[in-house]
Design an enzyme around this catalytic site. Structure first.
Site, PDB file in Angstrom:
ATOM      1  N   VAL A  66      10.485 -29.775  17.016  1.00  0.00           N
ATOM      2  CA  VAL A  66      11.741 -29.618  16.069  1.00  0.00           C
ATOM      3  C   VAL A  66      12.900 -30.084  16.865  1.00  0.00           C
ATOM      4  O   VAL A  66      13.977 -30.141  16.406  1.00  0.00           O
ATOM      5  CB  VAL A  66      11.777 -28.247  15.469  1.00  0.00           C
ATOM      6  N   ASN A 108      15.673 -23.532  18.913  1.00  0.00           N
ATOM      7  CA  ASN A 108      15.883 -22.135  18.138  1.00  0.00           C
ATOM      8  C   ASN A 108      17.249 -22.388  17.097  1.00  0.00           C
ATOM      9  O   ASN A 108      17.169 -22.008  16.309  1.00  0.00           O
ATOM     10  CB  ASN A 108      16.180 -20.968  18.967  1.00  0.00           C
ATOM     11  N   SER A 139      16.322 -13.066  13.811  1.00  0.00           N
ATOM     12  CA  SER A 139      15.866 -12.044  14.707  1.00  0.00           C
ATOM     13  C   SER A 139      16.644 -10.713  14.599  1.00  0.00           C
ATOM     14  O   SER A 139      17.781 -10.869  14.182  1.00  0.00           O
ATOM     15  CB  SER A 139      15.566 -12.478  16.217  1.00  0.00           C
ATOM     16  N   TYR A 152      18.895 -16.640  24.118  1.00  0.00           N
ATOM     17  CA  TYR A 152      18.087 -16.337  22.830  1.00  0.00           C
ATOM     18  C   TYR A 152      18.913 -15.713  21.755  1.00  0.00           C
ATOM     19  O   TYR A 152      19.004 -15.990  20.736  1.00  0.00           O
ATOM     20  CB  TYR A 152      16.686 -15.607  23.046  1.00  0.00           C
ATOM     21  N   LYS A 156      20.361 -16.951  17.802  1.00  0.00           N
ATOM     22  CA  LYS A 156      19.604 -16.125  16.842  1.00  0.00           C
ATOM     23  C   LYS A 156      21.127 -15.680  16.103  1.00  0.00           C
ATOM     24  O   LYS A 156      21.176 -15.706  14.767  1.00  0.00           O
ATOM     25  CB  LYS A 156      19.032 -14.909  17.133  1.00  0.00           C
TER      26      LYS A 156
HETATM   27  N1  NAI Z   1       7.764 -12.078  17.918  1.00  0.00           N
HETATM   28  C1  NAI Z   1       8.785 -11.366  17.640  1.00  0.00           C
HETATM   29  O1  NAI Z   1       8.897 -10.349  18.217  1.00  0.00           O
HETATM   30  C2  NAI Z   1      10.047 -12.024  17.064  1.00  0.00           C
HETATM   31  C3  NAI Z   1      10.012 -13.502  16.736  1.00  0.00           C
HETATM   32  N2  NAI Z   1      11.091 -13.906  15.935  1.00  0.00           N
HETATM   33  C4  NAI Z   1      11.110 -15.298  15.922  1.00  0.00           C
HETATM   34  O2  NAI Z   1      10.046 -15.662  14.902  1.00  0.00           O
HETATM   35  C5  NAI Z   1      10.070 -17.186  15.185  1.00  0.00           C
HETATM   36  C6  NAI Z   1       8.337 -17.302  15.833  1.00  0.00           C
HETATM   37  O3  NAI Z   1       8.274 -16.603  16.516  1.00  0.00           O
HETATM   38  P1  NAI Z   1       6.680 -15.827  17.012  1.00  0.00           P
HETATM   39  O4  NAI Z   1       5.573 -16.356  15.776  1.00  0.00           O
HETATM   40  O5  NAI Z   1       6.804 -14.574  17.784  1.00  0.00           O
HETATM   41  O6  NAI Z   1       6.468 -16.769  18.273  1.00  0.00           O
HETATM   42  P2  NAI Z   1       5.003 -17.663  18.677  1.00  0.00           P
HETATM   43  O7  NAI Z   1       5.425 -18.045  20.258  1.00  0.00           O
HETATM   44  O8  NAI Z   1       3.774 -16.952  18.733  1.00  0.00           O
HETATM   45  O9  NAI Z   1       4.776 -18.876  17.941  1.00  0.00           O
HETATM   46  C7  NAI Z   1       6.057 -19.986  17.994  1.00  0.00           C
HETATM   47  C8  NAI Z   1       5.265 -21.282  17.551  1.00  0.00           C
HETATM   48  O10 NAI Z   1       6.439 -22.211  17.478  1.00  0.00           O
HETATM   49  C9  NAI Z   1       5.922 -23.344  18.071  1.00  0.00           C
HETATM   50  N3  NAI Z   1       6.953 -24.013  18.641  1.00  0.00           N
HETATM   51  C10 NAI Z   1       7.469 -23.739  19.980  1.00  0.00           C
HETATM   52  N4  NAI Z   1       8.528 -24.675  20.099  1.00  0.00           N
HETATM   53  C11 NAI Z   1       8.272 -25.884  19.266  1.00  0.00           C
HETATM   54  C12 NAI Z   1       8.787 -26.945  18.962  1.00  0.00           C
HETATM   55  N5  NAI Z   1       9.897 -27.409  20.023  1.00  0.00           N
HETATM   56  N6  NAI Z   1       8.599 -27.673  17.798  1.00  0.00           N
HETATM   57  C13 NAI Z   1       7.882 -27.257  16.980  1.00  0.00           C
HETATM   58  N7  NAI Z   1       6.964 -26.018  17.012  1.00  0.00           N
HETATM   59  C14 NAI Z   1       7.313 -25.172  18.296  1.00  0.00           C
HETATM   60  C15 NAI Z   1       4.842 -22.860  19.046  1.00  0.00           C
HETATM   61  O11 NAI Z   1       3.723 -23.875  19.326  1.00  0.00           O
HETATM   62  C16 NAI Z   1       4.065 -21.756  18.112  1.00  0.00           C
HETATM   63  O12 NAI Z   1       3.003 -22.193  17.611  1.00  0.00           O
HETATM   64  C17 NAI Z   1      10.680 -17.630  16.471  1.00  0.00           C
HETATM   65  O13 NAI Z   1      11.956 -18.177  15.794  1.00  0.00           O
HETATM   66  C18 NAI Z   1      11.043 -16.031  16.958  1.00  0.00           C
HETATM   67  O14 NAI Z   1      12.298 -16.115  17.786  1.00  0.00           O
HETATM   68  C19 NAI Z   1      11.998 -13.004  15.463  1.00  0.00           C
HETATM   69  C20 NAI Z   1      12.140 -11.520  15.678  1.00  0.00           C
HETATM   70  C21 NAI Z   1      10.896 -10.961  16.262  1.00  0.00           C
HETATM   71  C1  LIG Z   2      14.043  -9.307  25.861  1.00  0.00           C
HETATM   72  C2  LIG Z   2      13.517 -10.490  25.003  1.00  0.00           C
HETATM   73  C3  LIG Z   2      11.967 -10.505  25.113  1.00  0.00           C
HETATM   74  O1  LIG Z   2      11.780 -11.177  26.294  1.00  0.00           O
HETATM   75  C4  LIG Z   2      11.097 -10.384  24.124  1.00  0.00           C
HETATM   76  C5  LIG Z   2      11.520 -10.661  22.483  1.00  0.00           C
HETATM   77  C6  LIG Z   2      10.566 -10.305  21.948  1.00  0.00           C
HETATM   78  C7  LIG Z   2      10.650 -10.614  20.444  1.00  0.00           C
HETATM   79  C8  LIG Z   2      11.784 -11.437  19.990  1.00  0.00           C
HETATM   80  C9  LIG Z   2      12.844 -10.764  19.629  1.00  0.00           C
HETATM   81  O2  LIG Z   2      13.277 -11.630  18.237  1.00  0.00           O
HETATM   82  C10 LIG Z   2      12.936  -9.452  18.937  1.00  0.00           C
HETATM   83  C11 LIG Z   2      14.195  -8.938  19.029  1.00  0.00           C
HETATM   84  C12 LIG Z   2      14.049  -7.709  18.934  1.00  0.00           C
HETATM   85  C13 LIG Z   2      15.605  -6.969  18.936  1.00  0.00           C
HETATM   86  C14 LIG Z   2      15.481  -5.473  18.521  1.00  0.00           C
HETATM   87  C15 LIG Z   2      16.800  -4.901  18.753  1.00  0.00           C
HETATM   88  C16 LIG Z   2      17.824  -5.813  19.400  1.00  0.00           C
HETATM   89  O3  LIG Z   2      18.274  -6.455  18.369  1.00  0.00           O
HETATM   90  C17 LIG Z   2      19.202  -4.530  19.930  1.00  0.00           C
HETATM   91  C18 LIG Z   2      19.827  -4.159  18.948  1.00  0.00           C
HETATM   92  C19 LIG Z   2      20.913  -3.322  19.891  1.00  0.00           C
HETATM   93  C20 LIG Z   2      20.858  -1.796  19.331  1.00  0.00           C
HETATM   94  O4  LIG Z   2      20.784  -1.459  18.310  1.00  0.00           O
HETATM   95  O5  LIG Z   2      20.237  -1.244  20.112  1.00  0.00           O
END
Ligand code: NAI
Ligand SMILES: CCC(=O)/C=C/C=C\C[C@@H](O)/C=C/C=C/C=C\[C@@H](O)CCCC(=O)O
Length: 267
Positions: A66, A108, A139, A152, A156
């Protein structure tokens, strides 16, 4: 509510994690789904798995980085050739890498802009489009900062701001396209272990314990729960410019203040 039967959806980052869950719930609700991901092996395997589970030709995988304008545009043209239309576009692909931070921004934030603009050009009524819905995956870190990952977090916050501004533009200009954002807290996917990786976190490794404390405050969600949130943002045609915050203790649409709350200061 938008019926998904016969609709065509595009999901980026669909080979695993949240993108895989989003693609699956859209298939389960009758849509056809184009899977886009940089991971060709996992993407092809998932295409086979989904076609076996949901019917031949309901899913097709397209290898796309992407962060590449040309790859994204080429894939979008192939999708239109195969499926004839795009009604739903989910910009989900994302990474955490505070060392290669330009790469993180290019995927992102710039990747979300690229996908959104490709979808909008196709969907908007002034171009003869049929309308549609775009969901950008931000996120909870797009609403509240993660100390360990400032870049990151910046991407977001950017996705939230871009989505809200474009949704307002769509409303004012009557594009006929809804644009919403998802703001999940921690979700149990491979990404969640990033905070332990020096290769990804670099200078902020010393803040790992702070992130662990946040993970106690915001216990991890399951992909299946978050996928229901995606379905809401896609199906509820009253939602445009919505940000769906999702945490273990519940989900809700963010109410952004009309006035900027501030504490007066004497200058
Ligand atoms: N896992 C979490 O705690 C959270 C994730 N998110 C967001 O959700 C989305 C998906 O995250 P997850 O499923 O957890 O991650 P993940 O790492 O499990 O999956 C991400 C997918 O994106 C693909 N990808 C990475 N770079 C790419 C590129 N340049 N072009 C096309 N595809 C690419 C990877 O190959 C993988 O299949 C991300 O935007 C992440 O920031 C948001 C909040 C929480
Ligand atoms: C430290 C980042 C890392 O390595 C792991 C990230 C894991 C998942 C991706 C991310 O999208 C998850 C975010 C979750 C955030 C939760 C809370 C924060 O927004 C802090 C909010 C501030 C507060 O109210 O304390």
């Amino acid at each position: 509510m938008m019926a998904l039967q016969g609709k065509v959806a595009v999901v980026t980052g669909a080979a695993q994690g949240l993108g895989k869950g989003f693609a699956e719930i859209l298939l389960q609700n009758g849509a056809k789904v184009a899977l886009l991901d940089i991971n060709e092996k996992a993407g092809k395997e998932l295409e086979t798995q989904f076609n076996e589970a949901y019917g031949a030709d309901r899913t097709h995988f397209y290898p796309v980085d992407v962060s590449s304008d040309q790859q994204f545009k080429d894939a979008f043209q192939k999708i239109l050739s195969k499926f004839g239309q795009v009604d739903i576009f989910c910009n989900n692909a994302g990474i955490i890498n505070e060392k290669q931070w330009e790469k993180t921004v290019s995927i992102n934030l710039c990747g979300v802009v690229r996908g959104t603009y490709l979808a909008l050009e196709h969907m908007k009524k002034e171009n003869g489009g049929q309308g549609g819905v775009i969901v950008n995956v931000a996120s909870l870190a797009g609403l509240g900062p993660l100390a360990q990952t400032p870049i990151y977090t910046a991407t977001k916050f950017g996705v939230v701001g871009f989505t809200r501004a474009l949704a307002l533009a769509s409303e004012v200009a009557n594009y006929g396209v809804r644009i919403n954002a998802m703001c999940p807290a921690f979700v149990r996917t491979p990404l969640i272990d990033s905070f332990n990786s020096e290769e990804q976190i670099g200078q902020f490794m010393g803040l790992a314990d702070f992130t662990r404390s946040l993970m106690e405050k915001f216990p991890s969600l399951e992909v299946e729960e978050v996928s229901k949130g995606l379905l809401l943002l896609v199906k509820d045609d009253s939602l445009n410019g919505a940000c769906l915050a999702m945490m273990r203790d519940g989900a809700g649409l963010v109410s952004f203040p009309k006035e900027i709350p501030k504490t007066p200061v004497a200058l």
